[in-house]
Enzyme design. Structure first.
Site, PDB file in Angstrom:
ATOM      1  N   LYS A  45      27.570  29.654   8.737  1.00  0.00           N
ATOM      2  CA  LYS A  45      27.468  29.359   7.207  1.00  0.00           C
ATOM      3  C   LYS A  45      28.777  28.803   6.748  1.00  0.00           C
ATOM      4  O   LYS A  45      29.879  28.761   7.273  1.00  0.00           O
ATOM      5  CB  LYS A  45      27.186  30.710   6.258  1.00  0.00           C
TER       6      LYS A  45
HETATM    7  C1  LIG Z   1      18.088  30.767   3.982  1.00  0.00           C
HETATM    8  C2  LIG Z   1      18.913  32.095   4.963  1.00  0.00           C
HETATM    9  N1  LIG Z   1      18.218  33.211   4.398  1.00  0.00           N
HETATM   10  C3  LIG Z   1      18.807  34.384   4.960  1.00  0.00           C
HETATM   11  C4  LIG Z   1      19.517  34.174   6.120  1.00  0.00           C
HETATM   12  C5  LIG Z   1      19.981  35.699   6.986  1.00  0.00           C
HETATM   13  O1  LIG Z   1      21.436  35.836   6.797  1.00  0.00           O
HETATM   14  P1  LIG Z   1      22.262  36.612   8.021  1.00  0.00           P
HETATM   15  O2  LIG Z   1      21.872  35.703   9.254  1.00  0.00           O
HETATM   16  O3  LIG Z   1      23.556  36.617   7.544  1.00  0.00           O
HETATM   17  O4  LIG Z   1      21.500  37.909   8.179  1.00  0.00           O
HETATM   18  C6  LIG Z   1      19.900  33.142   6.442  1.00  0.00           C
HETATM   19  C7  LIG Z   1      20.933  33.062   7.824  1.00  0.00           C
HETATM   20  O5  LIG Z   1      20.821  32.188   8.667  1.00  0.00           O
HETATM   21  C8  LIG Z   1      19.546  31.914   5.945  1.00  0.00           C
HETATM   22  O6  LIG Z   1      19.899  30.801   6.630  1.00  0.00           O
END
Ligand SMILES: Cc1ncc(COP(=O)(O)O)c(C=O)c1O
Length: 443
Positions: free
Chosen positions: A232
């Protein structure tokens, strides 16, 4: 140059109705540049993009300072920890929300949000089929039902009209995914949420620093969810933040991320049931340092993404990534679409030619919409079963779900990496490459 999207209102509306590009002169770039007619790099010609992908330095002194401070701590637990306190403070500077819970991932942030929103077994939550599966994991674990709505042709975000069509008496929430850092139409979604008494949750995992009109992303809906996962804009390796100004949900965020324990209450009795999604102090320290970088990263990505979009906008057969002129997209990636009927080649060859030119490009995003994955098609969420369906609490059949625009987006999208280590000259050369390849394969 400002980071406001340079697309005019007219261009935005034209893109919405799909007529932009067709009306423009063949062979002209957005600013009237002649389209290069050189031999493709794929066929041994000169590359349009010189040099490799610019390097990205993502951490340094601010992060080192936080790590040094940690060594002197005697406790690494989150509650009232100095790193967590600093992270919450800095988060509020980016996203001014009163109730903030740090947690272990974006998935955790979304699960906490759904639990705090009081979503009950069998309730429906409308969301986007083009997202990370983390958007819906919490919905399913709370025994609720993700309902997938179709997307805007070029925003790749929820189409409010299709959301409206999918609202039923069982609908309790909408999760608006700001895909690739591009803000959803929050006015339309908030209006729907207000009309139908729904909780509006913002999935800002890919949208650090983005703005809907002049509002920081995460502040229009009832609950905002962020990811600090390694890929991110800012990161602590893994991590997340969930936050709200709403007095109904905000005070619940902490306990739903902390095994159900309300650390402000005395007695230690559990009133609610939840798992452990806590973030540790080392993660919080690193994230706190990273948050000092958000505004710079957002401003640069927004400016570079808008520039690339602008320079490819009038290329015949290309549909740019559509960003509202008054919003700030922070381009976790830029994805344009190719109109298959405009080109002599398949998308795979178009992408291969771009890569040969030196463009960091790839085909599409996720392989299929979320509902197309085997675990959805077979309703196999819990040891191959879905008790909710077996008990008649939902009639959802993911094998019957269709979101035609989302499916078409994944088949025709071309994703280009944008990052803050790039310069304008490099991005202009990416645009040249796109126009060169498009011209070569044009009918
Ligand atoms: C749009 C979106 N929502 C939720 C997530 C979930 O985040 P995490 O990978 O930190 O659990 C991501 C991660 O790739 C994402 O891109």
């Amino acid at each position: 140059m400002t980071d406001k999207n340079p697309f005019s209102r007219r261009q935005f509306l034209a893109a919405t109705s799909g007529v932009m590009g067709a009306a423009k002169l063949y062979g002209q770039g957005a600013a009237g540049e002649a389209t290069p007619a050189a031999k493709l790099a794929l066929q041994g010609g000169p590359k349009a993009v010189q040099g490799g992908l610019p390097q990205l330095v993502r951490w340094g002194q601010p992060e080192r300072e936080r790590m040094n401070a940690l060594i002197d701590q005697t406790n690494l637990f989150y509650w009232k920890g100095p790193q967590t306190t600093l992270l919450i403070d800095r988060f509020r500077q980016t996203c001014p929300l009163e109730h903030v819970m740090t947690c272990s991932s974006g998935t955790a942030a979304l699960h906490i949000a759904v639990a705090a929103a009081g979503i009950e077994p069998g309730d429906e939550v409308i969301t986007s089929p083009i997202s990370d599966i983390g958007t819906v994991i919490g919905v399913i674990y709370q025994q609720a039902v993700p309902v997938f709505a179709d997307l805007g042709r070029n925003t790749y975000n929820l189409d409010p009209e299709d959301v409206a069509r999918r609202i039923t008496p069982k609908t309790k929430a909408i999760i608006a995914v700001h895909l690739a850092g591009n803000p959803c139409d929050m006015h339309a979604l908030k209006t729907l949420a207000d009309q139908h008494n729904l909780v509006l949750i913002e999935d800002c995992a890919q949208a650090w620093g983005a703005k809907f009109r002049d509002k920081p992303i995460g502040t229009v809906g009832h609950i905002g969810c962020f990811s600090l996962q390694a890929a991110k804009h800012v990161t602590s390796g893994e991590g997340g933040v969930v936050a709200s100004n709403d007095p109904r949900f905000g005070p619940l965020l902490q306990r739903f991320g902390d095994k159900g324990m309300d650390r402000l209450a005395k007695g230690g009795l559990f009133e609610v049931f939840a798992t452990n999604y806590r973030m540790s102090e080392p993660q919080a320290g690193f994230a706190a340092a990273q948050l000092t970088r958000v505004e710079g990263i957002a401003e640069k990505r927004s400016r570079l993404g808008n520039l690339l979009n602008d320079k490819i906008a009038s290329t015949p057969g290309i549909e740019p990534h559509q960003v509202h002129p008054d919003d700030r997209s922070t381009y976790w990636f830029l994805m344009f679409r190719v109109r298959p009927e405009s080109f002599k080649c398949e998308r795979a060859e178009f992408v291969k030619a771009l890569v040969a030119e030196g463009v960091p490009a790839s085909a599409g995003y996720i392989p299929v919409p979320l509902y197309g994955n085997p675990v959805f098609q077979k309703h196999g969420f819990f040891a191959g079963r879905w008790p909710l369906k077996e008990q008649g609490l939902t009639t959802m059949d993911y094998a019957q779900v269709a979101c035609p625009e989302a499916e078409a987006i994944l088949k025709t999208g071309v994703r280009v990496t944008i990052h803050e280590g790039m310069g304008e000259a490099y991005v202009l050369s990416l645009a040249t490459a796109v126009r060169k390849v498009a011209t070569h394969y044009a009918h």
